[in-house]
Each structure stands twice: as C-alpha cells, then as structure tokens.
Scaffold this motif. Structure first.
Motif, PDB file in Angstrom:
ATOM      1  N   TYR A 157     -48.121 -36.046  44.778  1.00 28.18           N
ATOM      2  CA  TYR A 157     -49.174 -37.491  46.292  1.00 28.18           C
ATOM      3  C   TYR A 157     -47.959 -38.788  46.215  1.00 28.18           C
ATOM      4  O   TYR A 157     -48.034 -39.447  46.797  1.00 28.18           O
ATOM      5  N   GLU A 158     -47.127 -39.118  45.436  1.00 30.86           N
ATOM      6  CA  GLU A 158     -45.706 -40.249  45.400  1.00 30.86           C
ATOM      7  C   GLU A 158     -45.193 -39.626  46.761  1.00 30.86           C
ATOM      8  O   GLU A 158     -44.860 -40.811  47.458  1.00 30.86           O
ATOM      9  N   TYR A 162     -45.285 -42.334  49.785  1.00 32.68           N
ATOM     10  CA  TYR A 162     -43.765 -42.436  50.750  1.00 32.68           C
ATOM     11  C   TYR A 162     -43.677 -41.966  52.276  1.00 32.68           C
ATOM     12  O   TYR A 162     -43.407 -42.594  53.403  1.00 32.68           O
ATOM     13  N   MET A 190     -49.561 -47.237  42.399  1.00 34.37           N
ATOM     14  CA  MET A 190     -48.025 -46.244  42.626  1.00 34.37           C
ATOM     15  C   MET A 190     -47.839 -48.112  43.107  1.00 34.37           C
ATOM     16  O   MET A 190     -48.410 -48.184  43.742  1.00 34.37           O
ATOM     17  N   MET A 192     -44.116 -48.803  45.648  1.00 34.29           N
ATOM     18  CA  MET A 192     -42.949 -48.733  46.700  1.00 34.29           C
ATOM     19  C   MET A 192     -42.094 -49.613  46.302  1.00 34.29           C
ATOM     20  O   MET A 192     -42.273 -50.724  47.012  1.00 34.29           O
ATOM     21  N   VAL A 205     -40.903 -45.113  43.508  1.00 34.37           N
ATOM     22  CA  VAL A 205     -42.392 -45.349  43.456  1.00 34.37           C
ATOM     23  C   VAL A 205     -41.956 -45.270  41.684  1.00 34.37           C
ATOM     24  O   VAL A 205     -42.148 -44.642  40.945  1.00 34.37           O
ATOM     25  N   GLU A 207     -44.695 -45.522  39.225  1.00 33.02           N
ATOM     26  CA  GLU A 207     -46.527 -45.168  38.505  1.00 33.02           C
ATOM     27  C   GLU A 207     -46.626 -45.753  37.274  1.00 33.02           C
ATOM     28  O   GLU A 207     -46.405 -45.832  36.300  1.00 33.02           O
ATOM     29  N   GLY A 320     -38.145 -39.482  43.589  1.00 32.93           N
ATOM     30  CA  GLY A 320     -39.213 -39.407  43.203  1.00 32.93           C
ATOM     31  C   GLY A 320     -38.759 -39.147  42.065  1.00 32.93           C
ATOM     32  O   GLY A 320     -37.859 -38.222  42.053  1.00 32.93           O
TER      33      GLY A 320
END
Length: 439
Positions: A157-158, A162, A190, A192, A205, A207, A320
């Motif tokens: 997901y992260e 992006y 999150m 970024m 990122v 989290e 990430g």
C-alpha cells in the motif's frame, strides 16, 4: 519499454480481507479508472466472498455471494486470512485448499474486465503488507488462477501511495503528503517525505497506526442492505463530536508543525458526515481529497511506471520498508580497465531483487562486494567493502557462477559455484554460500 499500446490493458488490483478493488488504464500513460459495481455510481468495493450452493459445484462471488440464501448454501468470507492460515477449509462436507478458494475469487473478479475490449497485459497486485507469508500466498494465487498476462507484480500500500503521487501535478511534490486510511482496525497514517539533497531524490513513507472507534464505518458485509443514510442517522450528534475531536488530535499529531501540502482521506469511514473541526484544520493551507480507491489506482500507476517511467519517476527513488536500501556491486576488470559493476540497485523490491552472472578470478580466492547505503542515515552514501572467502578454490584462474538475492529485507544471500576452466580444469563441484547483513 513500449510493449504496451492503447489496445491493451494495465490493471491495479487492491486485495484486502473484506473486499477488493480493480482499477485500469488502457495505455502506459493513460489515466487510471476504477471499475464500479453499479453503473453511474462509485461503488468500488467488491466483497471478497464466495458462496457454494449445497450439493452442487455452483459458486457465487462478491455481492451475489452476500445476497445468496444462507439456507441453500455456505458463505465463505475472510479469504485472504484463511489462505494465510494454510489450513484446509471444509465447505459442504468437502475439503478445499484456501489458496485455491482465494484464486477462484481472484479470477472471477477479474472477469469484470470483460466489459472492456482491451486484452489484460499487465497486472499489479497491492496489499497492506508484504511479509514472506503473504508473498508466498499471492504467488500461489496467481499461479492457480493461470492468468494470461505479460507482466504480473506485487507492491505494498505504501508504494501504491507513492506510485499514485508520481502521476499527480508537480506542485504536489513541493511539500509532504499525508494519507489517512480509516477502516476496521483503526486509522493508518502515511506521511510521504522527500530528501531533496540526494540525486536521485529519495522518497520514503513514515507509517503510524492509531486506535479509532468503528462507529462511522458502514455495516459492510454483515448488513449490506443498510443504506448510507441509516448509518449517518445512527451517529448521534454527541458521537459525531467525539469522533471529530479524536480525529483532530490524530491530524494535529501527524501534520506536526507544517510542511504538508496535500492530504488524502480514504476509506468508507470518512464518507460519513461527522468531520467538522478536523476537516477545518486539515484544509488550512492544504489541499484535501476524499475517496476510497487510491490504492488500486496507485497499483495501476505503479505498473505504468515500470513499463514507461514518467519525469517524476525518473527523478525519484522510493525507499519504503519493502525496498532494498543500498546499491550493491563489485569492482571488475572490463576490457582491461577496472570499473564498478552494479549487481543490485537501491529501490528494488527486496523480494524481486536478484542478479545471476558468470565471472573469472585470475588470482586469489575471494569476491569483494561494495555496499553503499542510500537511505536517510548516518551511513548514507558511505560504501563498505565486504569480502567473501572462497576457501578451497583450486587453480590460479577460475570461472565462477554467482547468484545474489535477498531472503529477507536486510539480508543479502550469495551463492557461488566453481565451473572449472574449460579444457584446462574440470569443475570441482564446490559451492559457497554466504549471508550478509545490510543494516
């Protein structure tokens, strides 16, 4: 790079335990769109559920599975978590492989793309986390589904966040961006950020997860007939103020002292009419967007970037938690001159990073690797030399086969085989294995 054209289809598939979403684009630079379950409405969530009619091999899936009569068959939900559990599932007196059930739902849901005339050519699957267990399950799921696609990949997901941002206007990159994801289990935040002092620019990122009441979430899956107005009515004025105050505290903590230019609110919980003060705070000097299909769109954008990187994609590298955070190479003689030879590049997914090669050693019995961290740390940019001893390597000149890959995020595995030296020396059959900590 240009194996795709406007007659083929790039798909982003968001796979969760409760639902999936499917976004698509018809070229490597086309705009991502999300499939809706209802014509003219934005009903993007496809319930991740199967239903088997008793005494037959008839299976329903998605919304039809939830609507089916419970007296006539068996409803199967939580397909992803069952597949991760690996235990056989007994349905109507018959045992099933849980990964096969997940693959059945996966393939049936992709059948929705039949309404689009283009051929499925590239697919990116995105999930909340990508631990080794889920990577194995997703690989088996894809294999069971027997998809005919030229490229299939997986990202978190992260990274989908992006990838989505890469396709946004340039002004979005002038400051940090924050995504709040409100679903069962709380609020995931999150943030970024970019280190613009590096070339390429390093994006990463941060989290954080916050406990948060589920009062604003619709009764999806358990009471699918309940309308949005009913859910809104169930939230008293007092409860709305309580949720608003709780989210305001989270927003203030995550946004910090500033530097945030855009905020994305995703998840059905944010669709309810309870945000007042928190939304007023977020909108001060920031652009705020609300929706629930960012991850599937981001997955689609991620595959587009792999095929044909855009200007922002070429200027940035994403580090990430699933990424290799160091450049790994060695010094070799090439055409009589010593030069750096890249083996693995920072920014690759650790579970996809692999390099296989053949090389010669003229003298000595070791390989020397250069490891250069790229992450935001005290060691960033400073290389270290790691020597791998090949004890017992016979002869002055040897031809070697070498493989470099990662079994875990921060552990490099090296395998080396002696291939002999043509007609002068047969292979000794020796194999050397080494594991190197990258931290």
């Amino acid at each position: 790079m240009g194996f795709l054209n406007s007659d083929r289809l790039i798909v982003g598939y968001d796979l969760g335990n409760e639902y999936c979403q499917i976004s698509y684009a018809v070229s490597e630079d086309g705009e991502a769109q999300t499939l809706s379950q209802v014509a003219g409405a934005e009903v993007f969530n496809i319930p991740a559920a199967l239903y088997k009619r008793k005494g037959t091999n008839q299976w329903l899936w998605g919304r039809e599975a939830l609507r089916a009569d419970s007296e006539e068959g068996v409803l199967v939900e939580n397909l992803l978590s069952m597949a991760l559990g690996r235990e056989p599932v007994v349905i109507d007196g018959e045992s099933f492989d849980p990964v096969a059930l997940l693959a059945l739902f996966f393939k049936r849901s992709l059948g929705l793309l039949s309404q689009i005339s283009q051929k499925l050519t590239a697919l990116m699957i995105t999930c909340a986390t990508l631990e080794r267990g889920i990577l194995d399950v997703l690989s088996r799921m894809v294999e069971c589904a027997q998809l005919k696609a030229d490229r299939i990949a997986i990202q978190s997901y992260e990274e989908s966040f992006y990838s989505y941002m890469l396709r946004q206007p340039k002004e979005f990159w002038a400051s940090d961006s924050i995504l709040f994801d409100y679903r069962r289990g709380g609020v995931q935040a999150m943030r970024m950020e970019c280190n613009r002092r590096t070339t390429p620019i390093v994006a990463f990122v941060e989290e954080r997860r916050f406990d948060f009441p589920e009062d604003a979430l619709p009764g999806w899956g358990k009471d699918s007939t309940r309308g949005e107005e009913d859910v809104r009515a169930a939230l008293t004025c007092e409860k709305q103020q309580e949720l608003d105050a709780a989210f305001l505290r989270i927003a203030e903590e995550v946004c910090g002292e500033g530097g945030v230019g855009s905020v994305f609110l995703i998840g059905d919980g944010f669709a309810r009419d309870w945000m007042k003060e928190s939304l007023r705070f977020l909108c001060k000097g920031r652009r705020v967007f609300q929706g629930n299909n960012l991850f599937s769109k981001g997955a689609c954008c991620g595959m587009q970037e792999r095929i044909l990187p855009g200007e922002a994609g070429m200027a940035h590298v994403f580090l990430g938690k699933d990424k290799l955070k160091a450049n790994i190479g060695m010094r070799l003689l090439r055409q009589g001159e010593e030069s750096y030879y890249a083996l693995l590049d920072a920014g690759e997914n650790w579970y996809e990073a692999e390099h296989v090669m053949e090389l010669y050693i003229q003298e000595g019995n070791e390989l020397a690797l250069t490891i250069t961290p790229l992450a935001e740390s005290a060691a960033a940019g400073r290389s270290r030399l790691v020597r791998i001893a090949l004890e017992g390597l016979p002869g002055n000149v040897s031809r070697l086969w070498a493989r470099f890959f990662l079994k875990e995020e921060k552990r490099l595995s090296v395998e080396v085989k002696d291939l002999g030296f043509g007609g002068f020396r047969a292979s000794s059959g020796r194999v050397w294995k080494e594991e190197i900590e990258l931290d």
